[in-house]
Motif scaffolding. Structure first.
Motif, PDB file in Angstrom:
ATOM      1  N   THR A   1     -17.444 -11.451  -0.382  1.00 37.93           N
ATOM      2  CA  THR A   1     -17.067 -10.315  -1.218  1.00 37.93           C
ATOM      3  C   THR A   1     -15.830  -9.721  -0.571  1.00 37.93           C
ATOM      4  N   HIS A   2     -15.335  -8.622  -1.092  1.00 38.89           N
ATOM      5  CA  HIS A   2     -14.158  -8.024  -0.467  1.00 38.89           C
ATOM      6  C   HIS A   2     -14.481  -7.605   0.963  1.00 38.89           C
ATOM      7  N   TRP A   3     -13.544  -7.859   1.877  1.00 33.70           N
ATOM      8  CA  TRP A   3     -13.798  -7.590   3.299  1.00 33.70           C
ATOM      9  C   TRP A   3     -14.185  -6.140   3.558  1.00 33.70           C
ATOM     10  N   ASN A   4     -13.622  -5.206   2.764  1.00 38.97           N
ATOM     11  CA  ASN A   4     -13.896  -3.796   3.003  1.00 38.97           C
ATOM     12  C   ASN A   4     -15.314  -3.396   2.598  1.00 38.97           C
ATOM     13  N   LEU A   5     -15.953  -4.240   1.807  1.00 41.36           N
ATOM     14  CA  LEU A   5     -17.307  -3.953   1.336  1.00 41.36           C
ATOM     15  C   LEU A   5     -18.369  -4.706   2.138  1.00 41.36           C
ATOM     16  N   ALA A   6     -17.935  -5.606   3.027  1.00 38.09           N
ATOM     17  CA  ALA A   6     -18.885  -6.484   3.713  1.00 38.09           C
ATOM     18  C   ALA A   6     -19.949  -5.744   4.518  1.00 38.09           C
ATOM     19  N   PRO A   7     -19.610  -4.701   5.290  1.00 34.84           N
ATOM     20  CA  PRO A   7     -20.671  -4.007   6.046  1.00 34.84           C
ATOM     21  C   PRO A   7     -21.747  -3.416   5.134  1.00 34.84           C
ATOM     22  N   GLU A   8     -21.314  -2.772   4.040  1.00 39.63           N
ATOM     23  CA  GLU A   8     -22.282  -2.218   3.092  1.00 39.63           C
ATOM     24  C   GLU A   8     -23.102  -3.328   2.454  1.00 39.63           C
ATOM     25  N   PHE A   9     -22.432  -4.424   2.092  1.00 40.59           N
ATOM     26  CA  PHE A   9     -23.111  -5.547   1.444  1.00 40.59           C
ATOM     27  C   PHE A   9     -24.199  -6.109   2.350  1.00 40.59           C
ATOM     28  N   ARG A  10     -23.886  -6.262   3.648  1.00 36.64           N
ATOM     29  CA  ARG A  10     -24.877  -6.795   4.592  1.00 36.64           C
ATOM     30  C   ARG A  10     -26.111  -5.902   4.685  1.00 36.64           C
ATOM     31  N   ARG A  11     -25.867  -4.607   4.727  1.00 36.59           N
ATOM     32  CA  ARG A  11     -26.999  -3.676   4.821  1.00 36.59           C
ATOM     33  C   ARG A  11     -27.866  -3.736   3.564  1.00 36.59           C
ATOM     34  N   ALA A  12     -27.204  -3.829   2.415  1.00 31.33           N
ATOM     35  CA  ALA A  12     -27.946  -3.815   1.150  1.00 31.33           C
ATOM     36  C   ALA A  12     -28.667  -5.132   0.877  1.00 31.33           C
ATOM     37  N   TYR A  13     -28.058  -6.259   1.318  1.00 33.24           N
ATOM     38  CA  TYR A  13     -28.614  -7.575   0.990  1.00 33.24           C
ATOM     39  C   TYR A  13     -28.640  -8.455   2.249  1.00 33.24           C
ATOM     40  N   PRO A  14     -29.524  -8.157   3.174  1.00 35.49           N
ATOM     41  CA  PRO A  14     -29.555  -8.877   4.457  1.00 35.49           C
ATOM     42  C   PRO A  14     -29.897 -10.351   4.323  1.00 35.49           C
ATOM     43  N   ALA A  15     -30.465 -10.769   3.199  1.00 27.15           N
ATOM     44  CA  ALA A  15     -30.827 -12.179   3.035  1.00 27.15           C
ATOM     45  C   ALA A  15     -29.630 -13.046   2.669  1.00 27.15           C
ATOM     46  N   VAL A  16     -28.485 -12.423   2.381  1.00 27.60           N
ATOM     47  CA  VAL A  16     -27.292 -13.173   1.992  1.00 27.60           C
ATOM     48  C   VAL A  16     -26.442 -13.463   3.227  1.00 27.60           C
ATOM     49  N   LYS A  17     -25.940 -14.679   3.353  1.00 27.74           N
ATOM     50  CA  LYS A  17     -25.098 -15.078   4.479  1.00 27.74           C
ATOM     51  C   LYS A  17     -23.638 -14.777   4.137  1.00 27.74           C
ATOM     52  N   VAL A  18     -23.275 -13.506   4.227  1.00 26.43           N
ATOM     53  CA  VAL A  18     -21.951 -13.080   3.782  1.00 26.43           C
ATOM     54  C   VAL A  18     -20.887 -13.397   4.827  1.00 26.43           C
ATOM     55  N   ASP A  19     -19.758 -13.886   4.356  1.00 22.52           N
ATOM     56  CA  ASP A  19     -18.605 -14.194   5.214  1.00 22.52           C
ATOM     57  C   ASP A  19     -17.380 -13.555   4.585  1.00 22.52           C
TER      58      ASP A  19
END
Length: 362
Positions: free
Chosen positions: A141-159
């Motif tokens: 996802t957008h790099w600026n949203l990655a920390p929020e995304f990780r917290r909201a969806y910990p099961a996703v392997k976000v890069d």
């Protein structure tokens, strides 16, 4: 929503793409699929894709630019599509906290057929994640949203370090311009580099930025007075079949080896060797598609040495051999090349890290 049937003489039907417009959709991202896929034509000038904008309930939605988007279809388009693309939304803040999808959106997504290719642009990834479709999968996802995304969806392997991620039947991209890159990658995956390059030319955009390239994350722009490697990279593209040592490149740029290597990495996001290999592989793919040259000669012209070297590089980068790639994307093969299978990931560059502006959060 009926798909375009096959024509006379076995002419393949067009691949149906449904673009889900959600409330608060940015107009630029909403328009990317129609513009890019609409520019993909076969050798006779016929469209290869049919793109339909739909909403979760068939009603108009308000864009984040303040005007209303009138859809061509409702959720039935999602149920019959070959590919579903979800642009971002700026009107569902609850998704940023792992909240549930609105009832009608969840119902529409639940109606998508199994096996449909799913795609998100920028924060459209939140919608896929909220539906549980990214659990256990790599995504971006957008790099600026990655920390929020990780917290909201910990099961996703976000890069957040890449422009897009191709995980077979689920693909996600970073912000704004990365959506263009992903659409061109999908065209290349479906129909080969020649078709994707023509589409890129029609859209006046670069034909290829590898998915493994990095998002632009707080990197300082080189001073205008600083020496640049841009001219040397352009020169190298015209001489890929020749021996291009680091010393020769540095000499062309009129820099010391150390300065050239540092400047090159700052500007391209990868070492000169990594960049050359990526460009030579791209040239090899185009030669495999557009010529009947033997594999050894393709390797030689692309600057990759022998056929064995080309085979090794292509298996490492794309998971297929040159012969398999040629069979998949030969102009004598059917136009609708498979969207899955052994060659589905062709065009995905793993591990490259060229700097490329991914845009603002979508």
């Amino acid at each position: 929503m009926k798909r375009t049937p096959g024509g006379a003489g076995g002419r393949p039907r067009r691949h149906l793409i449904a673009v889900l417009a959600l409330p608060g959709v940015p107009p630029f991202e909403l328009g990317i699929p129609s513009r890019v896929f609409g520019s993909a034509l076969d050798t006779e000038g016929r469209p290869l894709y049919e793109v339909v904008v739909c909403t979760a309930d068939g009603a108009p939605v308000l864009s984040d630019a303040g005007f209303t988007v009138q859809p061509a279809a409702g959720p039935e388009a999602l149920a019959s599509a070959d590919t579903v693309i979800i642009p971002p939304t700026h009107a569902m803040p609850e998704l940023g906290h792992g909240g549930p999808l609105p009832r009608e959106v969840g119902a529409a997504i639940a109606g998508i057929r199994s096996g449909t290719r799913l795609v998100s642009i920028c924060s459209g990834s939140y919608v896929l994640a909220a539906a549980g479709l990214l659990d256990g999968r790599p995504a971006t996802t957008h790099w600026n949203l990655a920390p929020e995304f990780r917290r909201a969806y910990p099961a996703v392997k976000v890069d957040e370090e890449v422009l897009f991620v191709d995980d077979g039947d689920v693909l996600t991209s970073a912000g704004v311009a990365a959506g263009v890159d992903l659409c061109l990658h999908m065209i290349r995956r479906d129909h080969g580099a020649a078709v994707a390059n023509r589409a890129a030319r029609m859209c006046v955009v670069p034909p290829w930025r590898d998915g493994g390239q990095a998002q632009f994350i707080d990197r300082p722009v080189p001073e205008p007075t600083a020496a640049s490697t841009t001219a040397t990279r352009a020169w190298a593209l015209e001489h890929l079949g020749e021996p291009l040592t680091l010393a020769r490149l540095a000499e062309h740029a009129r820099m010391s080896l150390r300065s050239f290597t540092r400047r090159f990495r700052d500007e391209a996001g990868m070492t000169p060797v990594q960049w050359l290999t990526a460009q030579r592989l791209e040239m090899a793919k185009q030669l495999l598609e557009t010529t009947d040259l033997p594999i050894d000669l393709v390797a030689h012209r692309a600057g990759l040495g022998s056929g064995n070297s080309l085979r090794s590089h292509m298996r490492t980068a794309f998971g297929v051999s040159p012969a398999a790639y040629r069979r998949t994307f030969s102009p004598h093969e059917p136009v609708d090349a498979p969207a899955s299978g052994p060659a589905a990931g062709v065009g995905v560059g793993v591990g490259a890290a060229a700097r490329a502006t991914a845009g603002e959060p979508g």
